[in-house]
Enzyme design. Structure first.
Site, PDB file in Angstrom:
ATOM      1  N   ARG B  48     -63.968  11.744  28.492  1.00  0.00           N
ATOM      2  CA  ARG B  48     -65.197  12.177  27.825  1.00  0.00           C
ATOM      3  C   ARG B  48     -66.358  11.386  28.423  1.00  0.00           C
ATOM      4  O   ARG B  48     -66.404  10.161  28.298  1.00  0.00           O
ATOM      5  CB  ARG B  48     -65.097  11.929  26.314  1.00  0.00           C
ATOM      6  CG  ARG B  48     -66.324  12.390  25.559  1.00  0.00           C
ATOM      7  CD  ARG B  48     -66.150  12.284  24.040  1.00  0.00           C
ATOM      8  NE  ARG B  48     -67.357  12.758  23.395  1.00  0.00           N
ATOM      9  CZ  ARG B  48     -68.437  12.002  23.194  1.00  0.00           C
ATOM     10  NH1 ARG B  48     -68.429  10.735  23.525  1.00  0.00           N
ATOM     11  NH2 ARG B  48     -69.513  12.529  22.636  1.00  0.00           N
ATOM     12  N   SER B 117     -62.780  20.053  17.996  1.00  0.00           N
ATOM     13  CA  SER B 117     -63.287  19.096  17.007  1.00  0.00           C
ATOM     14  C   SER B 117     -63.653  19.811  15.715  1.00  0.00           C
ATOM     15  O   SER B 117     -64.307  20.859  15.744  1.00  0.00           O
ATOM     16  CB  SER B 117     -64.538  18.385  17.532  1.00  0.00           C
ATOM     17  OG  SER B 117     -64.219  17.569  18.621  1.00  0.00           O
ATOM     18  N   LYS B 146     -70.073   8.234  19.218  1.00  0.00           N
ATOM     19  CA  LYS B 146     -70.410   9.651  19.294  1.00  0.00           C
ATOM     20  C   LYS B 146     -71.672   9.902  18.498  1.00  0.00           C
ATOM     21  O   LYS B 146     -71.698   9.790  17.279  1.00  0.00           O
ATOM     22  CB  LYS B 146     -69.246  10.505  18.773  1.00  0.00           C
ATOM     23  CG  LYS B 146     -69.403  11.974  19.065  1.00  0.00           C
ATOM     24  CD  LYS B 146     -68.062  12.694  19.162  1.00  0.00           C
ATOM     25  CE  LYS B 146     -68.201  14.103  19.696  1.00  0.00           C
ATOM     26  NZ  LYS B 146     -68.315  15.109  18.628  1.00  0.00           N
TER      27      LYS B 146
END
Lengths: 219, 219
Positions: B48, B117, B146
């Protein structure tokens, strides 16, 4: 809806519209600008929205494809090969830090258009020509719409890159109506336009004026 | 290099490592963290790097695949299905604003893992289950890694989503060693870990401790 068409640089590259979400006022504005610019003579459209997430980009691309397909104009997606595949766009445009041309071609297949941004002669000399269909050379002038663009090339810099590359090309970067004649002396096949259409009060009239100026250069 | 393997939630989801470029100290640090975390018991790895361009992401993914394939561990790419295709990764993880599950599945094909998600019960109830292999539910706690994560769910919130979804899942968001027992009461198949491994002085020891804590819960 007509299917994807074969890429024809002489037909498709003269007036290359690059959509800017901010200048167009969001997704709906991009759709309206595209409709108007095609009516005025835009010959290819690129969806470029580096700040957007992909869900929004797919939605917008699908709306744009309704217009571009009906008009027989290719729609090219900037950077995101996955979006190009998901929406079945006509092509992909990559920069020097995006997917490599080899990776991009492997992902999108051989039936889609692949464009590559070029900023200098060195980059032009290493282009994998079997992979890339056209190059976007710039910036012609300093530009506000692309943060990471290099120093202005001017007509002299453009011409050197056109010669080194020896392949279909468009110039990009701050090109307004009054620059078309100068840009077209460099051997490019067209002009890529952002703010001169997306930021115009009347995008259709702006595109038509650009098209007239291009015609005067023999394109 | 071993080929891609079939997804096995019970085997692959217990200790889900999400790489963070900043916490790992860049691409080389991500490779080293991956090697260490797998030695300590990580069962799947996600690359990520939302700030990265795709050229860099492909390079890093290819380096990671050398390690993960040798270990028989899946590598999942966050957001960029085109990168997953280009490097032939084992899977893709998408958020609610990324490619839709239907678009993502169409792009990556049926042999790759697809994760999604989920932040609330409403999102869990509309999951297209034939398309998605697992869900990442979070945030369990407030998280710094995040930016766009929602409000903390806690064990109660997690459990409601696990029940609503009825499919393989991991919890994510600020999960440290001391939270593993609580998280695993919710019915998830594993914990997704970012800073508790990527930011640890010894990522291998950190992963091993997490794995031991997971084992104590019966996973």
């Amino acid at each position: 809806m007509t299917p994807r068409q074969a890429f024809d640089p002489k037909k498709h590259l003269p007036l290359y519209l690059v959509l800017d979400p901010q200048l167009c006022g969001g997704a709906l504005g991009m759709v309206e600008t595209t409709r108007a610019a095609i009516a005025g003579g835009a010959s290819i459209v690129q969806l470029r929205a580096p700040e957007w997430k992909k869900r929004e980009m797919c939605e917008c691309a699908r709306a744009l494809l309704q217009i571009t397909r009906a008009a027989g104009i290719p729609l090219v997606i900037d950077d995101h090969a996955d979006v190009a595949l998901a929406v079945d766009a006509d092509g992909l445009h990559v920069g020097q830090k995006d997917l490599s041309p080899a990776d991009a071609r492997a992902v999108i297949g051989h039936d889609r258009i692949l464009g590559l941004s070029i900023n200098c002669v060195e980059e032009a000399l290493v282009i994998e020509k079997g992979l890339v269909d056209y190059i976007g050379i710039g910036p012609y002038r300093a530009t506000a719409t692309k943060k990471d663009a290099g120093a202005a090339l001017g007509a002299t810099g453009l011409k050197a890159i056109v010669r080194a590359a020896g392949m279909p090309s468009v110039a990009i970067g701050g090109i307004k109506l009054e620059h078309v004649a100068d840009v077209m002396t460099t051997g490019v096949d067209g002009v890529a336009i952002v703010s001169a259409v997306c930021g115009a009060p009347n995008p259709e009239a702006a595109a038509r004026a650009l098209r007239t100026a291009l015609k005067a250069t023999g394109v």
